[in-house]
Scaffold this motif. Structure first.
Motif, PDB file in Angstrom:
ATOM      1  N   GLY A 168     -11.663   1.498  -2.477  1.00 61.50           N
ATOM      2  CA  GLY A 168     -12.219   0.302  -1.678  1.00 61.50           C
ATOM      3  C   GLY A 168     -11.152  -0.554  -1.422  1.00 61.50           C
ATOM      4  N   ASN A 169     -11.118  -1.828  -1.184  1.00 57.36           N
ATOM      5  CA  ASN A 169     -10.331  -2.430  -0.336  1.00 57.36           C
ATOM      6  C   ASN A 169      -8.954  -2.618  -1.180  1.00 57.36           C
ATOM      7  N   TYR A 170      -9.152  -2.930  -2.575  1.00 57.17           N
ATOM      8  CA  TYR A 170      -7.987  -3.129  -3.405  1.00 57.17           C
ATOM      9  C   TYR A 170      -6.995  -1.776  -3.534  1.00 57.17           C
ATOM     10  N   LEU A 171      -8.015  -0.801  -3.807  1.00 54.39           N
ATOM     11  CA  LEU A 171      -7.166   0.507  -3.949  1.00 54.39           C
ATOM     12  C   LEU A 171      -6.628   1.095  -2.519  1.00 54.39           C
ATOM     13  N   ARG A 172      -7.180   0.658  -1.619  1.00 52.32           N
ATOM     14  CA  ARG A 172      -6.540   0.967  -0.135  1.00 52.32           C
ATOM     15  C   ARG A 172      -5.050   0.389  -0.102  1.00 52.32           C
ATOM     16  N   SER A 173      -4.966  -0.871  -0.336  1.00 52.80           N
ATOM     17  CA  SER A 173      -3.718  -1.460  -0.167  1.00 52.80           C
ATOM     18  C   SER A 173      -2.695  -0.907  -1.347  1.00 52.80           C
ATOM     19  N   GLU A 174      -2.991  -0.584  -2.422  1.00 52.76           N
ATOM     20  CA  GLU A 174      -2.266  -0.037  -3.669  1.00 52.76           C
ATOM     21  C   GLU A 174      -1.968   1.285  -3.531  1.00 52.76           C
ATOM     22  N   ALA A 238       0.345  -4.504  -6.931  1.00 51.91           N
ATOM     23  CA  ALA A 238       1.610  -4.500  -6.224  1.00 51.91           C
ATOM     24  C   ALA A 238       1.848  -5.339  -5.044  1.00 51.91           C
ATOM     25  N   VAL A 239       0.761  -5.011  -4.235  1.00 56.48           N
ATOM     26  CA  VAL A 239       0.575  -5.731  -3.083  1.00 56.48           C
ATOM     27  C   VAL A 239      -0.531  -6.490  -2.638  1.00 56.48           C
ATOM     28  N   PHE A 240      -1.793  -5.992  -3.232  1.00 57.21           N
ATOM     29  CA  PHE A 240      -3.002  -6.598  -2.721  1.00 57.21           C
ATOM     30  C   PHE A 240      -3.058  -7.985  -3.371  1.00 57.21           C
ATOM     31  N   MET A 241      -3.422  -8.948  -2.441  1.00 57.23           N
ATOM     32  CA  MET A 241      -3.538 -10.321  -2.829  1.00 57.23           C
ATOM     33  C   MET A 241      -2.252 -10.836  -3.156  1.00 57.23           C
ATOM     34  N   ARG A 242      -0.974 -10.312  -2.682  1.00 53.56           N
ATOM     35  CA  ARG A 242       0.113 -10.756  -2.978  1.00 53.56           C
ATOM     36  C   ARG A 242       0.889 -11.090  -1.681  1.00 53.56           C
ATOM     37  N   TYR A 243       0.068 -11.430  -0.699  1.00 51.49           N
ATOM     38  CA  TYR A 243       0.611 -11.751   0.571  1.00 51.49           C
ATOM     39  C   TYR A 243       1.645 -13.217   0.529  1.00 51.49           C
ATOM     40  N   GLN A 244       2.863 -12.760   1.079  1.00 58.56           N
ATOM     41  CA  GLN A 244       3.815 -13.748   0.954  1.00 58.56           C
ATOM     42  C   GLN A 244       4.585 -13.815  -0.325  1.00 58.56           C
ATOM     43  N   TYR A 245       4.256 -13.162  -1.266  1.00 58.13           N
ATOM     44  CA  TYR A 245       4.855 -12.721  -2.256  1.00 58.13           C
ATOM     45  C   TYR A 245       6.054 -11.884  -2.096  1.00 58.13           C
ATOM     46  N   GLU A 246       7.052 -11.843  -2.937  1.00 58.74           N
ATOM     47  CA  GLU A 246       8.324 -10.677  -2.691  1.00 58.74           C
ATOM     48  C   GLU A 246       7.596  -9.409  -3.228  1.00 58.74           C
ATOM     49  N   CYS A 247       8.223  -8.335  -2.355  1.00 55.96           N
ATOM     50  CA  CYS A 247       7.801  -6.892  -2.716  1.00 55.96           C
ATOM     51  C   CYS A 247       8.564  -6.603  -4.129  1.00 55.96           C
ATOM     52  N   LEU A 248       7.879  -5.765  -4.962  1.00 58.40           N
ATOM     53  CA  LEU A 248       8.286  -5.536  -6.237  1.00 58.40           C
ATOM     54  C   LEU A 248       9.422  -4.548  -6.147  1.00 58.40           C
TER      55      LEU A 248
END
Length: 281
Positions: A168-174, A238-248
Motif C-alpha cells: 500500500g501507500n506507505y510501503l510503496r514509498s519505503e 525513512a521517507v513516507f510522511m517525511r516530506y521536507q525532512y532531511e534524507c537519512l
C-alpha cells in the motif's frame, strides 16, 4: 487503509483468541451475509490466514468468512469483562469464554465454502502475498520483469494488487527508497542488479513492517527521529510522511509526488531516475 503487515498482525492476534477455542456465541450483523449466518453461527474456528489485505477465517465445518477492511474496517480483541464504547457499525462478533472479537465498519464481508475460496472475485485476481514464505525473491523478480508488468512505472506497480498482494501507500514509498528506485522508473529500464535489489526490498521492508507494527526503519533511527521532534507518523519511516525532512542517507530534502490522489515521498538524490544517472568513467 491498513496494509498487508497490519492485516497479518490482526490475524495473528485474532488467532490467539479464537483458533481451537470454543466459540460460545457469534453474531453476524452485516446484511450481505445474514442469509447464511446459520451455517457458521457458533461454529468453532480451525485457522485464520491472510492474503494481502484480505482475512480468511476458516471454520471447522468447511466454511470461510472473507473480509477486507478497506478504509474503515477494524478488528478488536477484548476480554469479555471490557466495556466497549464505540460509534462504529458492528459487523461480526465472536465470543469465547475469555475474549470477544469484533469486526467494525467493514463493508466487504462474505461467507463461502472453503473449497471455493479461489473463486472469490477479489482473491482470484490478486498476486502473491509478499509476506508468505512461498513468495520468494526469485518469484518477485519474475513478476517485476514479466511482459505483463515490466513497462509499468514503479509508482503504479507498487499499488497494483494483481502484481503483489498487500502493498500500500506507505510501503510503496519505503520500498522504493530502500531499493533506490525512482517512482517513475520501470522494470524495463533497469538492469538485473537493480531488479534484484528491488525484489529484496519488497520482501524485506514488508517483513520489517510486519514484525515491528508498521515501522520501516530500525529502532535506533526511529528513536533518533523522535528525539529530533518528528511525530510518530514520520519518525517510524525513512521517507513516507517525511516530506521536507532531511534524507537519512544524504541529507537532501525529501520530496513528494502525487499520483492520482495518493502521495509518494522520495529522496531526489538517492532515487535518481534512470537516464539521468551519469555513467561512471
Amino acid at each position: 487503509m491498513p496494509e498487508g503487515p497490519e492485516i497479518r498482525r490482526a490475524g495473528d492476534r485474532i488467532s490467539r483468541a479464537l483458533v481451537d477455542k470454543e466459540i460460545v456465541k457469534s453474531n453476524f450483523y452485516y446484511v450481505r451475509i445474514k442469509d447464511r449466518e446459520e451455517i457458521v453461527k457458533n461454529k468453532n474456528i480451525k485457522e485464520i490466514t491472510t492474503r494481502g489485505k484480505a482475512m480468511l477465517i476458516r471454520f471447522k465445518n468447511g466454511w470461510t468468512m472473507y473480509s477486507h477492511n478497506q478504509l474503515y474496517g477494524r478488528w478488536t480483541v477484548n476480554l469479555n469483562t471490557t466495556k466497549i464504547k464505540s460509534t462504529r457499525a458492528l459487523r461480526v462478533v465472536f465470543k469465547t469464554k475469555k475474549h470477544t472479537v469484533r469486526l467494525w465498519s467493514a463493508t466487504d464481508i462474505d461467507l463461502l465454502p472453503t473449497s471455493e475460496e479461489h473463486e472469490h472475485s477479489f482473491l482470484k485476481k490478486i498476486g502473491p502475498d509478499v509476506l508468505n514464505e512461498s513468495c520468494s525473491y526469485k518469484l518477485i523478480e519474475e513478476r517485476l520483469t514479466s511482459k505483463t508488468f515490466h513497462k509499468k512505472k514503479a509508482s503504479t506497480l507498487m499499488l497494483d494488487q494483481t502484481v503483489f498482494a498487500g502493498l500500500g501507500n506507505y510501503l510503496r514509498s519505503e520500498i522504493l527508497f530502500d531499493a533506490k528506485i525512482h517512482p517513475d522508473d520501470r522494470p524495463f529500464d533497469l538492469d538485473k542488479t537493480r531488479i534484484t535489489q528491488w525484489a529484496k526490498s519488497i520482501k524485506n521492508i514488508s517483513h520489517l513492517a510486519y514484525k515491528t507494527g508498521g515501522f520501516t526503519v530500525s529502532k535506533y533511527i526511529a528513536d533518533r527521529n523522535k528525539e529530533n521532534g518528528e511525530p510518530r507518523k514520520s519518525y517510524r519511516h525513512a521517507v513516507f510522511m517525511r516530506y521536507q525532512y532531511e534524507c537519512l542517507n544524504c541529507k537532501s530534502r525529501i520530496e513528494r509526488k502525487w499520483y492520482g490522489k495518493r502521495k509518494l515521498d522520495f529522496c531526489p538524490s538517492c532515487q535518481i531516475q534512470t537516464g539521468k544517472i551519469k555513467p561512471s568513467r
